[in-house]
Enzyme design. Structure first.
Site, mmCIF file in Angstrom:
data_model
loop_
_atom_site.group_PDB
_atom_site.id
_atom_site.type_symbol
_atom_site.label_atom_id
_atom_site.label_comp_id
_atom_site.label_asym_id
_atom_site.label_seq_id
_atom_site.Cartn_x
_atom_site.Cartn_y
_atom_site.Cartn_z
ATOM 1 C CG ASP A 113 -1.950 0.910 1.137
ATOM 2 O OD1 ASP A 113 -2.400 1.367 0.017
ATOM 3 O OD2 ASP A 113 -2.684 1.376 2.215
ATOM 4 N N GLY A 114 0.474 2.232 -0.558
ATOM 5 C CA GLY A 114 1.211 3.498 -0.604
ATOM 6 C C GLY A 114 0.520 4.649 -0.147
ATOM 7 C CD GLU A 157 -1.222 2.427 -3.506
ATOM 8 O OE1 GLU A 157 -0.809 1.328 -3.243
ATOM 9 O OE2 GLU A 157 -2.182 2.904 -3.098
ATOM 10 C CG ASP A 167 -5.376 -0.179 -1.415
ATOM 11 O OD1 ASP A 167 -4.573 0.429 -2.048
ATOM 12 O OD2 ASP A 167 -5.744 0.331 -0.379
ATOM 13 C CG HIS A 215 -9.436 1.888 4.201
ATOM 14 N ND1 HIS A 215 -8.651 2.081 5.238
ATOM 15 C CD2 HIS A 215 -9.246 2.723 3.301
ATOM 16 C CE1 HIS A 215 -7.729 3.065 4.789
ATOM 17 N NE2 HIS A 215 -8.078 3.274 3.656
ATOM 18 C CG ASP A 220 -4.161 2.587 5.546
ATOM 19 O OD1 ASP A 220 -3.977 3.386 4.329
ATOM 20 O OD2 ASP A 220 -4.477 2.808 6.438
#
Length: 242
Positions: A87-88, A125, A147, A202, A212
């Site tokens: 994740d970024g 990302e 994501d 999320h 995250d």
């Protein structure tokens, strides 16, 4: 973390079942299963093993069925695969940014993170994927979950390869953004066999939530290094002061 890259790919359920010697490309196995619900496929080191499996795929086949949010994540047969989550994020976009990584290889679990003083969400990302795949010492079979639809579509739909072929132009008049990072990521996907899979952020995926947290914590740190390529590019397009 190192796994042996398969030499052959057997597709039991897809657009055109059979045995393939390549993963990516129009004549590869990935093109036969991309977007096919219930696709069943597996990598093998010998044709004999692949042929035997095709005769009786059984329940060990990999499947393209998605996992509903909140359910235990076991949608695929991950035997022989490294599972990566990334994740970024950036604060302000552009602004201080960070990436988070969770790598799972059998019983081994590794967390990684990093950040830059001024960058963008999309660059972080991409950077998470690059850093994770760069940790693999030998060619490996990888399932990478993120994501970021930007990353997933860029690889799985062939956008990045097309941009590279066109001299990193997205259209005849518009340059593709983040070409420095896309170049690195493409090189890594050519070394490893990687499936990029989108997961909803999320939505109760524990490892995605952990990534995250790692990314956000890095973005909030002080004294981060520069994202040199990004800062140089932004400086080069600013108008002169006088």
């Amino acid at each position: 973390m190192a796994k042996t890259k398969p030499k052959l790919y057997a597709v039991a359920a897809g657009r055109k079942p059979g045995i393939y010697t390549e993963w990516f490309g129009p004549g590869g196995a990935e093109a036969q299963i991309r977007g096919v619900a219930g696709a069943r496929y597996k990598g093998f080191s010998t044709r004999d093993e692949a042929e035997k499996w095709l005769k009786n795929p059984g329940s060990a086949a990999r499947t393209g069925q998605p996992v509903p949010a909140g359910l235990p994540e076991k949608p695929r047969d991950l035997e022989g695969h490294v599972l990566i989550y990334t994740d970024g994020s950036s604060l302000g976009n552009p602004g201080p940014g960070g990436y988070g990584i969770v790598m799972i290889d059998g019983d081994e679990r590794l967390e990684l993170s990093g950040g830059f003083r001024r960058t963008t969400n999309n660059r972080m990302e991409l950077m998470g994927c690059i850093v994770a795949l760069s940790r693999l010492e030998e060619p490996a079979q990888v399932l990478l979950r993120t994501d970021s639809q930007y990353v997933v579509n860029g690889i799985m739909k062939g956008w990045a390869k097309r941009w590279r072929k066109n001299g990193w132009m997205r259209t005849p008049n518009d340059a593709a953004e983040n070409s420095d990072l896309w170049e690195q990521l493409l090189e890594l996907t050519e070394r490893h066999t990687v499936i990029f899979e989108w997961v909803r952020g999320h939505a109760g995926h524990d490892e995605n939530e952990r990534c995250d947290e790692l990314a956000g914590a890095m973005a909030a740190q002080e004294g981060l290094p520069p994202d040199t390529n990004y800062e140089q590019k932004r400086t080069s397009v600013l108008p002169p002061l006088f």
